[in-house]
Write a protein that holds these residues in place. Sequence first.
Motif, mmCIF file in Angstrom:
data_model
loop_
_atom_site.group_PDB
_atom_site.id
_atom_site.type_symbol
_atom_site.label_atom_id
_atom_site.label_comp_id
_atom_site.label_asym_id
_atom_site.label_seq_id
_atom_site.Cartn_x
_atom_site.Cartn_y
_atom_site.Cartn_z
ATOM 1 N N ASN A 179 24.911 49.501 20.827
ATOM 2 C CA ASN A 179 24.659 48.987 19.480
ATOM 3 C C ASN A 179 23.166 48.839 19.226
ATOM 4 O O ASN A 179 22.442 48.242 20.014
ATOM 5 C CB ASN A 179 25.314 47.618 19.307
ATOM 6 N N ARG A 206 27.888 35.665 14.480
ATOM 7 C CA ARG A 206 28.400 37.022 14.620
ATOM 8 C C ARG A 206 29.795 37.079 14.022
ATOM 9 O O ARG A 206 30.660 36.277 14.368
ATOM 10 C CB ARG A 206 28.444 37.459 16.080
ATOM 11 N N TYR A 228 16.539 45.500 10.993
ATOM 12 C CA TYR A 228 16.431 44.374 10.080
ATOM 13 C C TYR A 228 15.073 44.435 9.384
ATOM 14 O O TYR A 228 14.113 44.988 9.896
ATOM 15 C CB TYR A 228 16.469 43.042 10.835
ATOM 16 N N ARG A 274 21.878 45.892 21.496
ATOM 17 C CA ARG A 274 22.799 44.918 22.083
ATOM 18 C C ARG A 274 23.864 45.605 22.912
ATOM 19 O O ARG A 274 24.377 46.654 22.554
ATOM 20 C CB ARG A 274 23.481 44.102 20.983
ATOM 21 N N PHE A 326 23.070 49.544 10.932
ATOM 22 C CA PHE A 326 23.297 49.464 12.362
ATOM 23 C C PHE A 326 24.100 50.665 12.845
ATOM 24 O O PHE A 326 24.673 51.412 12.039
ATOM 25 C CB PHE A 326 23.944 48.140 12.769
ATOM 26 N N TYR A 385 23.995 30.743 23.120
ATOM 27 C CA TYR A 385 25.186 31.341 22.526
ATOM 28 C C TYR A 385 26.345 30.371 22.688
ATOM 29 O O TYR A 385 26.597 29.883 23.788
ATOM 30 C CB TYR A 385 25.488 32.662 23.231
ATOM 31 N N LEU A 439 20.015 42.490 7.519
ATOM 32 C CA LEU A 439 20.423 43.710 8.195
ATOM 33 C C LEU A 439 20.407 44.892 7.237
ATOM 34 O O LEU A 439 21.032 44.862 6.169
ATOM 35 C CB LEU A 439 21.829 43.528 8.778
ATOM 36 N N PHE A 487 20.245 48.076 15.829
ATOM 37 C CA PHE A 487 20.184 47.470 14.502
ATOM 38 C C PHE A 487 18.777 47.586 13.936
ATOM 39 O O PHE A 487 17.798 47.534 14.673
ATOM 40 C CB PHE A 487 20.525 45.971 14.592
ATOM 41 N N SER A 490 34.898 43.133 18.870
ATOM 42 C CA SER A 490 33.821 42.144 18.938
ATOM 43 C C SER A 490 32.504 42.797 19.317
ATOM 44 O O SER A 490 31.448 42.282 19.026
ATOM 45 C CB SER A 490 34.180 41.055 19.948
ATOM 46 N N ASN A 491 32.576 43.927 19.951
ATOM 47 C CA ASN A 491 31.343 44.554 20.395
ATOM 48 C C ASN A 491 30.526 45.099 19.237
ATOM 49 O O ASN A 491 29.336 45.324 19.369
ATOM 50 C CB ASN A 491 31.674 45.694 21.362
ATOM 51 N N THR A 492 31.141 45.333 18.120
ATOM 52 C CA THR A 492 30.384 45.887 17.008
ATOM 53 C C THR A 492 30.168 44.869 15.906
ATOM 54 O O THR A 492 29.690 45.215 14.843
ATOM 55 C CB THR A 492 31.099 47.121 16.415
ATOM 56 N N GLY A 493 30.515 43.583 16.130
ATOM 57 C CA GLY A 493 30.263 42.569 15.125
ATOM 58 C C GLY A 493 28.778 42.406 14.889
ATOM 59 O O GLY A 493 27.971 42.413 15.813
ATOM 60 N N LYS A 494 28.407 42.243 13.647
ATOM 61 C CA LYS A 494 26.991 42.121 13.325
ATOM 62 C C LYS A 494 26.597 40.654 13.216
ATOM 63 O O LYS A 494 27.416 39.781 12.944
ATOM 64 C CB LYS A 494 26.681 42.848 12.024
ATOM 65 N N LEU A 495 25.301 40.386 13.431
ATOM 66 C CA LEU A 495 24.763 39.037 13.316
ATOM 67 C C LEU A 495 24.307 38.780 11.885
ATOM 68 O O LEU A 495 23.656 39.613 11.271
ATOM 69 C CB LEU A 495 23.578 38.854 14.258
ATOM 70 N N GLN A 529 21.509 40.093 22.139
ATOM 71 C CA GLN A 529 20.828 41.070 21.306
ATOM 72 C C GLN A 529 19.326 40.919 21.548
ATOM 73 O O GLN A 529 18.781 39.829 21.484
ATOM 74 C CB GLN A 529 21.172 40.807 19.830
ATOM 75 N N TYR A 584 26.684 51.915 16.219
ATOM 76 C CA TYR A 584 27.401 51.511 17.422
ATOM 77 C C TYR A 584 27.656 52.679 18.369
ATOM 78 O O TYR A 584 28.341 52.545 19.376
ATOM 79 C CB TYR A 584 28.705 50.792 17.086
#
Lengths: 110, 116
Positions: free
Chosen positions: A31, B91, A35, A94, A48, B48, A45, A33, B99-104, A99, A50
């Motif tokens: 992943n 997230r 920003y 990430r 992004f 976290y 954002l 990103f 969950s691995n591709t969830g964005k912040l 991240q 993946y």
Amino acid sequence: DVKVTQSSRYLVKRTGEKVFLECVQDMDHENMFWYRQDPGLGLRLIYFSYDVKMKEKGDIPEGYSVSREKKERFSLILESASTNQTSMYLCASRSGTQQFFGPGTRLTVL
Amino acid sequence: GQNIDQPTEMTATEGAIVQINCTYQTSGFNGLFWYQQHAGEAPTFLSYNVLDGLEEKGRFSSFLSRSKGYSYLLLKELQMKDSASYLCAVRDYAVDGSSNTGKLIFGQGTTLQVKP
């Protein structure tokens, strides 16, 4: 140590120019990103990715595009720079929970 | 909608304790993060939380209450070098549920000034 590098710390461009911002990570993260960070607005954002050749729009994609031809590299492209794109641009990568951010590129569009 | 709120600025005295609050309303939740960012530098990961409760890491602790949509970052024994911005981020879940591709999603950040 995870390392995320960005091609430039400071960049000055003119309105209408095409701008490339490069980001490279050395930890084989899936992943990545992009920003932008502006006073009073926080981190927003743009795009992004993946996976290689996969991309998703973030919250403010207008005026930007991205490219991910290799896993380690994620490029942000401003097709025709405008003054409202003057900002700090931060790349991140990430894997799992953490991240990691690059040092940022401060772009000024005149 | 997505909304994350934190105070814009805080001031505290060296050696003291300071608590930075963060409230959030997001469509999904898959963890809350705190980052520290010194002026002109990249954000660095602090903590976290994904389950309710307190996570302690040296002088820094972070608390989460999912039912209240609330978190705080607690900094003890403040030092001058703790002067920085502190970013709260949530997230969310990716569209496909991974969950691995969830964005912040970031709040605006809280600028903390530590005074002698």
